[in-house]
Write a protein that holds these residues in place. Structure first.
Motif, PDB file in Angstrom:
ATOM      1  N   LYS A  36      35.548  63.810  41.183  1.00 12.10           N
ATOM      2  CA  LYS A  36      35.290  64.849  42.188  1.00 12.10           C
ATOM      3  C   LYS A  36      36.590  65.532  42.594  1.00 12.10           C
ATOM      4  O   LYS A  36      36.629  66.749  42.767  1.00 12.10           O
ATOM      5  CB  LYS A  36      34.601  64.251  43.411  1.00 12.10           C
ATOM      6  CG  LYS A  36      33.164  63.855  43.168  1.00 12.10           C
ATOM      7  CD  LYS A  36      32.554  63.267  44.432  1.00 12.10           C
ATOM      8  CE  LYS A  36      31.135  62.804  44.173  1.00 12.10           C
ATOM      9  NZ  LYS A  36      30.559  62.143  45.351  1.00 12.10           N
ATOM     10  N   PHE A  37      37.648  64.747  42.747  1.00 10.16           N
ATOM     11  CA  PHE A  37      38.937  65.329  43.115  1.00 10.16           C
ATOM     12  C   PHE A  37      39.456  66.225  41.992  1.00 10.16           C
ATOM     13  O   PHE A  37      39.958  67.329  42.252  1.00 10.16           O
ATOM     14  CB  PHE A  37      39.953  64.229  43.453  1.00 10.16           C
ATOM     15  CG  PHE A  37      41.293  64.763  43.879  1.00 10.16           C
ATOM     16  CD1 PHE A  37      41.409  65.673  44.923  1.00 10.16           C
ATOM     17  CD2 PHE A  37      42.443  64.353  43.236  1.00 10.16           C
ATOM     18  CE1 PHE A  37      42.651  66.165  45.315  1.00 10.16           C
ATOM     19  CE2 PHE A  37      43.688  64.839  43.620  1.00 10.16           C
ATOM     20  CZ  PHE A  37      43.792  65.743  44.666  1.00 10.16           C
ATOM     21  N   ASN A  38      39.326  65.787  40.746  1.00  8.42           N
ATOM     22  CA  ASN A  38      39.753  66.617  39.611  1.00  8.42           C
ATOM     23  C   ASN A  38      39.012  67.950  39.590  1.00  8.42           C
ATOM     24  O   ASN A  38      39.609  68.992  39.306  1.00  8.42           O
ATOM     25  CB  ASN A  38      39.532  65.877  38.287  1.00  8.42           C
ATOM     26  CG  ASN A  38      40.458  64.704  38.116  1.00  8.42           C
ATOM     27  OD1 ASN A  38      41.482  64.596  38.774  1.00  8.42           O
ATOM     28  ND2 ASN A  38      40.084  63.794  37.240  1.00  8.42           N
ATOM     29  N   ASN A  39      37.716  67.912  39.883  1.00  2.11           N
ATOM     30  CA  ASN A  39      36.937  69.156  39.949  1.00  2.11           C
ATOM     31  C   ASN A  39      37.485  70.081  41.036  1.00  2.11           C
ATOM     32  O   ASN A  39      37.595  71.284  40.835  1.00  2.11           O
ATOM     33  CB  ASN A  39      35.454  68.869  40.187  1.00  2.11           C
ATOM     34  CG  ASN A  39      34.780  68.290  38.976  1.00  2.11           C
ATOM     35  OD1 ASN A  39      35.225  68.477  37.841  1.00  2.11           O
ATOM     36  ND2 ASN A  39      33.701  67.559  39.195  1.00  2.11           N
ATOM     37  N   TRP A  40      37.818  69.517  42.188  1.00  4.32           N
ATOM     38  CA  TRP A  40      38.380  70.309  43.283  1.00  4.32           C
ATOM     39  C   TRP A  40      39.708  70.932  42.866  1.00  4.32           C
ATOM     40  O   TRP A  40      39.973  72.091  43.147  1.00  4.32           O
ATOM     41  CB  TRP A  40      38.552  69.424  44.529  1.00  4.32           C
ATOM     42  CG  TRP A  40      39.074  70.159  45.727  1.00  4.32           C
ATOM     43  CD1 TRP A  40      38.363  70.967  46.572  1.00  4.32           C
ATOM     44  CD2 TRP A  40      40.421  70.139  46.232  1.00  4.32           C
ATOM     45  NE1 TRP A  40      39.184  71.450  47.561  1.00  4.32           N
ATOM     46  CE2 TRP A  40      40.446  70.956  47.375  1.00  4.32           C
ATOM     47  CE3 TRP A  40      41.588  69.506  45.823  1.00  4.32           C
ATOM     48  CZ2 TRP A  40      41.607  71.161  48.120  1.00  4.32           C
ATOM     49  CZ3 TRP A  40      42.741  69.710  46.561  1.00  4.32           C
ATOM     50  CH2 TRP A  40      42.753  70.527  47.686  1.00  4.32           C
ATOM     51  N   LEU A  41      40.530  70.140  42.170  1.00  2.46           N
ATOM     52  CA  LEU A  41      41.856  70.622  41.748  1.00  2.46           C
ATOM     53  C   LEU A  41      41.778  71.792  40.772  1.00  2.46           C
ATOM     54  O   LEU A  41      42.685  72.615  40.730  1.00  2.46           O
ATOM     55  CB  LEU A  41      42.644  69.490  41.077  1.00  2.46           C
ATOM     56  CG  LEU A  41      43.197  68.404  41.975  1.00  2.46           C
ATOM     57  CD1 LEU A  41      43.788  67.281  41.134  1.00  2.46           C
ATOM     58  CD2 LEU A  41      44.237  68.957  42.934  1.00  2.46           C
TER      59      LEU A  41
END
Length: 141
Positions: free
Chosen positions: A98-103
Motif C-alpha cells: 500500500k505504501f509503494n502504491n502511495w509513493l
C-alpha cells in the motif's frame, strides 16, 4: 557494524529515529553497497531511480556494486533517511504494498507530484514525513 544492521531486510523496518547516535555513526562509517542493495532490492525502486535519489550516475552505482564500495556519508545519510521514511510509511499504511502504491501515485496534497520524486532532497523527505504524519492522524486537508 551499525550500518549493516540498519539495512538488513528484517531490521530495515526496525530502524528507530530515536537511535540518533547509532544513525550518526552509521552515516560516518558509510553504508556498504551490499547492505544497500539488499535493502533496495526489497523496495519498488530500480537502481536507476536510486542513482537519481543519491545524485550518482548509474555507471557509478554499477562501479560501487562491482567494487563492493562503501557510500560516502552524504549518500549514506540519504539511504538511511529513506529507510526511516519507508519504515514510517509501512507503519502508517499497514504494509509495504500500500505504501509503494502511495509513493508511485500522483498526490494532490503534494502538488500532483509522485511522492517518490521527492526522495532526491532532504527537504522532500521531510515533506513526506510530515504528510505521513497528517495521514496517520487523519488530517488530510
Amino acid at each position: 557494524m551499525a550500518t549493516l544492521n540498519l539495512l538488513e531486510p528484517a531490521a530495515a523496518y526496525a530502524v528507530d529515529d530515536k537511535e540518533v547516535l547509532s544513525l550518526i555513526e552509521a552515516v560516518r562509517q558509510g553504508v556498504k553497497f551490499n547492505a544497500f542493495f539488499n535493502f533496495a532490492s526489497k523496495g519498488p525502486f530500480s537502481i536507476n531511480e536510486w542513482s537519481t535519489f543519491l545524485h550518482l550516475s548509474e555507471r557509478t552505482m554499477q562501479r560501487y556494486k562491482r567494487e563492493k564500495k562503501t557510500f560516502d556519508p552524504l549518500q549514506s545519510e540519504k539511504i538511511l533517511e529513506i529507510a526511516l521514511l519507508y519504515k514510517k510509511g509501512t507503519d502508517v499504511f499497514g504494509n509495504g504494498e500500500k505504501f509503494n502504491n502511495w509513493l508511485t501515485t500522483d498526490n494532490v496534497a503534494l502538488g500532483n507530484v509522485k511522492p517518490k520524486d521527492l526522495f532526491d532532497s532532504s527537504f522532500g523527505i521531510n515533506l513526506l514525513k510530515d504528510e505521513l504524519g497528517r495521514i496517520e492522524y487523519g488530517v488530510l486537508a
